[in-house]
Design a protein around this motif. Structure first.
Motif, mmCIF file in Angstrom:
data_model
loop_
_atom_site.group_PDB
_atom_site.id
_atom_site.type_symbol
_atom_site.label_atom_id
_atom_site.label_comp_id
_atom_site.label_asym_id
_atom_site.label_seq_id
_atom_site.Cartn_x
_atom_site.Cartn_y
_atom_site.Cartn_z
ATOM 1 N N ARG A 198 0.789 -1.208 -0.007
ATOM 2 C CA ARG A 198 0.142 0.106 -0.037
ATOM 3 C C ARG A 198 0.941 1.211 -0.010
ATOM 4 N N ASP A 199 2.096 1.032 0.714
ATOM 5 C CA ASP A 199 2.805 2.121 0.913
ATOM 6 C C ASP A 199 3.351 2.594 -0.625
ATOM 7 N N ARG A 241 1.030 4.382 -2.703
ATOM 8 C CA ARG A 241 0.832 5.586 -2.485
ATOM 9 C C ARG A 241 1.944 6.421 -3.231
ATOM 10 N N LEU A 242 3.211 6.064 -2.708
ATOM 11 C CA LEU A 242 4.508 6.588 -2.890
ATOM 12 C C LEU A 242 4.561 6.777 -4.637
ATOM 13 N N ASP A 266 2.306 9.448 -5.721
ATOM 14 C CA ASP A 266 2.780 10.726 -5.501
ATOM 15 C C ASP A 266 4.019 11.038 -6.465
#
Lengths: 200, 200
Positions: free
Chosen positions: B68-69, B72-73, B76
């Protein structure tokens, strides 16, 4: 429309929780996000992963990097830092006192003082004497505070808080969670978590 | 006075090595730091820590957060991302071809293309067909490149590179090392590593 909020999950023995605790107040204010301090215990969560101590002790190369990284990071942030000995320290007492204090308005200052005591003043946070000194420094009478911390209600609350952390999928500290269920792990994800919370 | 430099250590199967590989070129140019790409194999290093697969598979809560990280990264960073299946993939062939290519000037483009193939195009990087297609896309004749990759010299070089990583205390990827022996682990330490290197 409500206020944007974030939960800050930490264990007092967690190394990267120190810079996170020192940074979160000002950063959250800048982003107009309210923060709820949620101390919990990593011990039971590590145990469920088969670890009997900090992974930084179990995996020495990882541990060596962590200490050096934390030292560099604190230097960048102009935060004083001295490596605690022993590591990790038992954070049960500090977590219980923090929960009592968070009900009474001196909790966040207490949390920062515990991190400072451990990570720059070479104090043992598992020592009731350290806790009493910190409380006295905050003009909080240590006796009723320590009595509240050892009450059944606070003991149960810390257990519940730790169980909730585990149920949310928290596996390390610091961790930041948002109202929509996002989970951000690590001091280096603090800014991203705040941005996320303030966009909700 | 020499040029500031940094070594970029990565394994093609490492998830956070993907954004690091895509970011490092432009960031290093901004800081006037030269980068040496150093593919190695995490497998033997994980094995020495008692792990038979990625810790993200061994510790499911940590793995769930990582995916998930990373998602998201990448959002971005505006990097396309699809979760590879299977994970991790055997990175031996890609690492050997990369070493051959780094001698010949097409290595860095090859590395970025391998990361893209694995983390956005749902390709298997352990498949020689994928490697050949990537090489053809870079206008590199696949046959001599694959032959060079399977030469004893390149095989030995990858072993030596992996041993050097281990001796330097590298325990994960990406890792950045500087001429004075500092070690920075993680995509989120790339900026700090470049700042450090450019201050030497």
């Amino acid at each position: 429309m409500g206020t944007a909020g974030i939960d800050f999950w930490f264990d007092f023995a967690s190394t990267y929780s120190y810079p996170a605790a020192m940074r979160i107040g000002a950063l959250a204010r800048d982003d107009a996000v309210t923060v709820r301090f949620r101390p919990f215990l990593l011990g039971p969560i590590f145990k469920a992963q088969g670890w009997t101590t900090s992974p930084f002790n179990l995996y020495p190369a990882k541990g060596r990097h962590m200490w050096r990284d934390l030292e560099r990071l604190c230097a960048d942030l102009k935060l004083p830092f001295r490596r605690p000995d022993p590591f990790p320290q038992n954070s049960l007492l500090a977590a219980r006192v923090a929960l009592a204090g968070l009900d009474e308005g001196w909790g966040e200052d207490f949390c920062r003082a515990v991190f400072r005591a451990q990570f720059c003043e070479e104090c043992r946070i598992d020592d009731a004497g350290t806790t009493s000194e910190i409380l006295a420094g905050l003009k909080v009478d240590p006796r009723p505070a320590l009595a509240a911390a050892q009450s059944d209600a606070i003991k149960a609350r810390l257990r519940t808080q730790t169980e909730e952390a585990q149920q949310r999928g928290i596996f390390g500290a610091p961790t930041f969670t948002t109202a929509d269920g996002e989970l951000f792990w690590g001091n280096d994800r603090l800014e991203a978590a705040l941005r996320w919370a303030s966009s909700l």
